[in-house]
Design a protein around this motif. Structure first.
Motif, short mmCIF file in Angstrom:
data_model
loop_
_atom_site.label_atom_id
_atom_site.label_comp_id
_atom_site.label_asym_id
_atom_site.label_seq_id
_atom_site.Cartn_x
_atom_site.Cartn_y
_atom_site.Cartn_z
N SER A 42 -6.04 -13.72 -0.10
CA SER A 42 -5.80 -12.30 0.16
C SER A 42 -6.59 -11.41 -0.80
CB SER A 42 -4.30 -11.98 0.02
OG SER A 42 -3.94 -11.87 -1.35
N ASN A 43 -6.59 -10.10 -0.49
CA ASN A 43 -7.24 -9.11 -1.35
C ASN A 43 -6.29 -8.51 -2.38
OD1 ASN A 43 -9.83 -9.21 -0.07
ND2 ASN A 43 -9.01 -8.02 1.63
N ASP A 44 -5.16 -9.15 -2.59
CA ASP A 44 -4.17 -8.66 -3.55
C ASP A 44 -4.58 -9.06 -4.97
OD1 ASP A 44 -1.79 -7.65 -4.62
OD2 ASP A 44 -0.69 -9.52 -4.25
N PHE A 45 -5.76 -8.57 -5.39
CA PHE A 45 -6.40 -9.05 -6.61
C PHE A 45 -5.53 -8.91 -7.86
CE2 PHE A 45 -10.11 -7.29 -4.07
CZ PHE A 45 -10.41 -8.51 -3.48
N LEU A 46 -4.84 -7.79 -8.01
CA LEU A 46 -4.02 -7.55 -9.19
C LEU A 46 -2.61 -8.13 -9.07
CD1 LEU A 46 -5.05 -3.86 -10.02
CD2 LEU A 46 -5.75 -5.93 -11.23
N SER A 47 -2.35 -8.79 -7.95
CA SER A 47 -1.03 -9.38 -7.70
C SER A 47 0.08 -8.34 -7.77
CB SER A 47 -0.75 -10.53 -8.70
OG SER A 47 -1.73 -11.53 -8.60
N LEU A 48 -0.20 -7.15 -7.26
CA LEU A 48 0.79 -6.07 -7.28
C LEU A 48 1.66 -6.05 -6.02
CD1 LEU A 48 -1.25 -3.03 -8.72
CD2 LEU A 48 0.43 -4.47 -9.90
N ARG A 49 1.21 -6.73 -4.98
CA ARG A 49 1.89 -6.64 -3.69
C ARG A 49 3.37 -7.01 -3.80
NH1 ARG A 49 -0.46 -10.55 0.80
NH2 ARG A 49 0.13 -12.00 -0.86
N ASN A 50 3.67 -8.03 -4.58
CA ASN A 50 5.05 -8.48 -4.75
C ASN A 50 5.59 -8.15 -6.15
OD1 ASN A 50 5.24 -9.72 -2.14
ND2 ASN A 50 3.95 -11.38 -2.92
N SER A 51 4.95 -7.20 -6.82
CA SER A 51 5.34 -6.85 -8.18
C SER A 51 6.68 -6.11 -8.19
CB SER A 51 4.26 -5.98 -8.82
OG SER A 51 4.75 -5.32 -9.97
N SER A 52 7.60 -6.58 -9.01
CA SER A 52 8.88 -5.89 -9.15
C SER A 52 8.70 -4.54 -9.81
CB SER A 52 9.86 -6.75 -9.96
OG SER A 52 9.33 -7.02 -11.26
N GLU A 53 7.69 -4.43 -10.70
CA GLU A 53 7.43 -3.14 -11.36
C GLU A 53 6.91 -2.11 -10.36
OE1 GLU A 53 5.61 -3.16 -15.36
OE2 GLU A 53 5.60 -5.34 -15.14
N LEU A 54 6.01 -2.54 -9.47
CA LEU A 54 5.52 -1.62 -8.45
C LEU A 54 6.65 -1.22 -7.51
CD1 LEU A 54 3.33 -0.07 -6.98
CD2 LEU A 54 2.68 -2.18 -5.81
N ARG A 55 7.49 -2.18 -7.16
CA ARG A 55 8.62 -1.87 -6.28
C ARG A 55 9.56 -0.85 -6.94
NH1 ARG A 55 10.36 -6.64 -5.94
NH2 ARG A 55 9.00 -7.28 -4.23
N SER A 56 9.84 -1.03 -8.22
CA SER A 56 10.72 -0.11 -8.94
C SER A 56 10.09 1.27 -9.03
CB SER A 56 11.02 -0.64 -10.34
OG SER A 56 11.71 -1.85 -10.28
N SER A 57 8.78 1.31 -9.30
CA SER A 57 8.08 2.59 -9.39
C SER A 57 8.11 3.32 -8.05
CB SER A 57 6.63 2.36 -9.84
OG SER A 57 5.90 3.56 -9.88
N PHE A 58 7.96 2.55 -6.97
CA PHE A 58 8.00 3.14 -5.63
C PHE A 58 9.38 3.72 -5.33
CE2 PHE A 58 8.98 2.01 -1.08
CZ PHE A 58 8.36 3.11 -0.52
N LEU A 59 10.43 2.95 -5.61
CA LEU A 59 11.78 3.43 -5.34
C LEU A 59 12.12 4.65 -6.19
CD1 LEU A 59 13.63 -0.01 -5.09
CD2 LEU A 59 13.01 1.54 -3.21
N LYS A 60 11.63 4.66 -7.41
CA LYS A 60 11.86 5.82 -8.28
C LYS A 60 11.16 7.05 -7.70
CE LYS A 60 11.18 7.44 -13.03
NZ LYS A 60 10.62 7.09 -14.37
N GLU A 61 9.96 6.84 -7.17
CA GLU A 61 9.20 7.95 -6.58
C GLU A 61 9.90 8.48 -5.34
OE1 GLU A 61 6.38 10.72 -7.00
OE2 GLU A 61 6.62 9.00 -8.34
N LEU A 62 10.47 7.57 -4.55
CA LEU A 62 11.19 7.99 -3.34
C LEU A 62 12.37 8.90 -3.68
CD1 LEU A 62 11.43 4.81 -1.06
CD2 LEU A 62 10.03 6.84 -0.69
N THR A 63 13.07 8.58 -4.75
CA THR A 63 14.27 9.35 -5.11
C THR A 63 13.98 10.53 -6.02
OG1 THR A 63 14.66 7.82 -6.95
CG2 THR A 63 15.75 7.34 -4.86
N SER A 64 12.70 10.72 -6.36
CA SER A 64 12.36 11.84 -7.26
C SER A 64 12.39 13.17 -6.54
CB SER A 64 10.98 11.62 -7.87
OG SER A 64 9.97 11.68 -6.86
N GLU A 65 12.24 13.14 -5.20
CA GLU A 65 12.27 14.37 -4.43
C GLU A 65 13.71 14.85 -4.26
OE1 GLU A 65 9.24 16.08 -2.88
OE2 GLU A 65 8.87 15.03 -4.76
N THR A 66 13.93 16.12 -4.50
CA THR A 66 15.29 16.66 -4.41
C THR A 66 15.80 16.69 -2.98
OG1 THR A 66 14.34 18.89 -4.31
CG2 THR A 66 15.00 18.06 -6.48
#
Length: 433
Positions: A42-66
């Protein structure tokens, strides 16, 4: 139930499929991907696709909007307007890549098509590396350019020849009244090598003093892995002010799954022009907030020092694997009188992609054997690469380990032993004359 009757169209489609099968030896179908395989494909060079840190950052971003967000956008950016979040994200990404402005597209394919379909004016010239992506070819086919001229891959001598011929034969180009667009990839997806951007720009500037030469760089495979913070090859070389437009996608190293969204980095004028003339951008539904939030989360990861460590890990693993493959080829050449069924690149690739040439329509066999041993690699044949350059495309990831490299090299070595023995058995069975 009535039997199907073949129509002329059915016959034409079948003939084309038969021709493709004859060239490539395989037809693509929707195959299920096994998650149990060790990923070298795959092209997932940085191995971020299944990263728990990326997932947490994404969920935090989703809930940042009021306000509660919608799952879909249901709108066109042109007719229904833009979210402030969207505009802010474009600014953030542009600043990260040291660009004056940027415009988001729903896919890298659409972005490439848009750049080459609408920017060249009637009669302009497009010069392109022969190995550019299929999306660039589709964009050129839709463009109003008067001429589309290829040059040999990464060959500055041939590029100079094509450019000088164009100038000699076209007075308007010579006088600066007609534009010359040059399109290349920063990191080539099949060969894994880098474009000589600085030398291409020097040739353009020296031969076109009226500033009618414009370089477009596709950074899809270099984004996230080349240069400091993974900003790409243009930034790494300090060429931001000299490159006309850049394309960065988010579905490879940045780890955004789903559609490989993209941004075109360019001047404010070019952004305004694309916003009004790029049909794939105008006539499409805008990205949803969750998609935008995923992109923002990915860029927060690119800025993190841990991602810099991941890039260093990739470089070390690529060097290690390249050395092992070269040693393997040398071993088989010594044993089998200068013959080895695979060809490894002479120089260590500058990025995470290692092409292993397997001539004679054997790449499918090698890829299948590696898969049977638990390793995912991709066989690539015509029409993506020439018939005599069939290969397996090995992609190294930050999460790969040296023990996994050992296993992959062992699988390739075992296949080589089987392939050479099968060839010897075939030769021994031939009747003597």
């Amino acid at each position: 139930m009535p039997s199907e009757r073949s129509s002329p169209l059915d016959n034409a489609l079948k003939a084309r499929l038969d021709h493709r099968y004859g060239r490539a030896g395989v037809l693509w179908t929707s195959l299920e991907t096994s998650r149990d395989l060790i990923d070298f494909g795959s092209n997932d060079f940085l191995s971020l696709r299944n990263s728990s840190e990326l997932r947490s950052s994404f969920l935090k971003e989703l809930t940042s909007e009021t306000q509660e967000f919608s799952m879909g956008s249901g709108r066109s950016r042109i007719l229904d307007g833009n979210f402030n979040y969207e505009i802010s994200l474009e600014r953030e990404i542009s600043e990260f890549h040291n660009a004056p402005n940027g415009l988001l597209f729903t896919s890298g394919f659409d972005a490439n098509v848009s750049l080459l379909a609408c920017l060249p004016q009637p009669g302009d010239v497009i010069i392109f590396d022969e190995l550019i992506h299929a999306s660039s070819h589709d964009g050129m086919a839709l463009s109003r350019a008067g001429r589309r001229l290829p040059f040999f891959h990464n060959c500055l001598t041939d590029f100079r020849r094509v450019l000088e011929t164009c100038i000699k034969e076209d007075e308007k180009v010579r006088k600066g009244e007609r534009n010359v667009f040059v399109t290349v990839e920063a990191l080539y997806s099949m060969d894994g090598d880098l474009a000589p951007l600085e030398m291409l720009l020097d040739l353009l500037d020296n031969h076109l003093p009226f500033r009618n030469g414009h370089l477009i760089v596709d950074e899809a495979h270099s984004n996230g892995v080349i240069g400091a913070r993974g900003r790409g090859l243009v930034c790494d070389l300090g060429l931001e002010s000299r490159v006309f437009a850049r394309l960065h996608t988010f579905g490879k190293a940045p780890g955004c799954s789903g559609d490989p969204e993209a941004i075109v980095l360019c001047s404010s004028l070019v952004r305004l022009y694309l916003n009004n003339f790029a049909r794939p951008h105008i006539f499409t539904t805008a990205m949803s907030f969750p998609t935008l939030a995923a992109i923002k989360a990915s860029y927060s990861m690119l800025k993190d020092v841990k991602t810099e460590l991941a890039r260093e890990q990739i470089r070390n693993l690529v060097l290690d694997l390249h050395n092992r493959l070269h040693a393997l080829v040398a071993k088989f050449i010594a044993i089998n009188s200068s013959h080895c069924p695979i060809i490894a690149p002479k120089e260590c690739p500058p990025g995470p992609i290692i092409p292993l040439i397997v001539p004679g329509r054997k790449s499918l066999s090698l890829a299948a054997y590696c898969k049977d041993q638990g390793y995912s690699v991709n066989a690539v044949g015509p029409p993506i690469v020439p018939p005599d350059e069939e290969r397996i495309r090995i992609c190294v990831h930050a999460a790969n380990t040296r023990s996994e490299l050992d296993g992959l090299v062992s699988a390739i070595e075992e296949w080589l032993n089987h392939a050479i023995k099968a060839n010897e058995d075939m030769l021994s069975e031939k009747p003597r004359l």
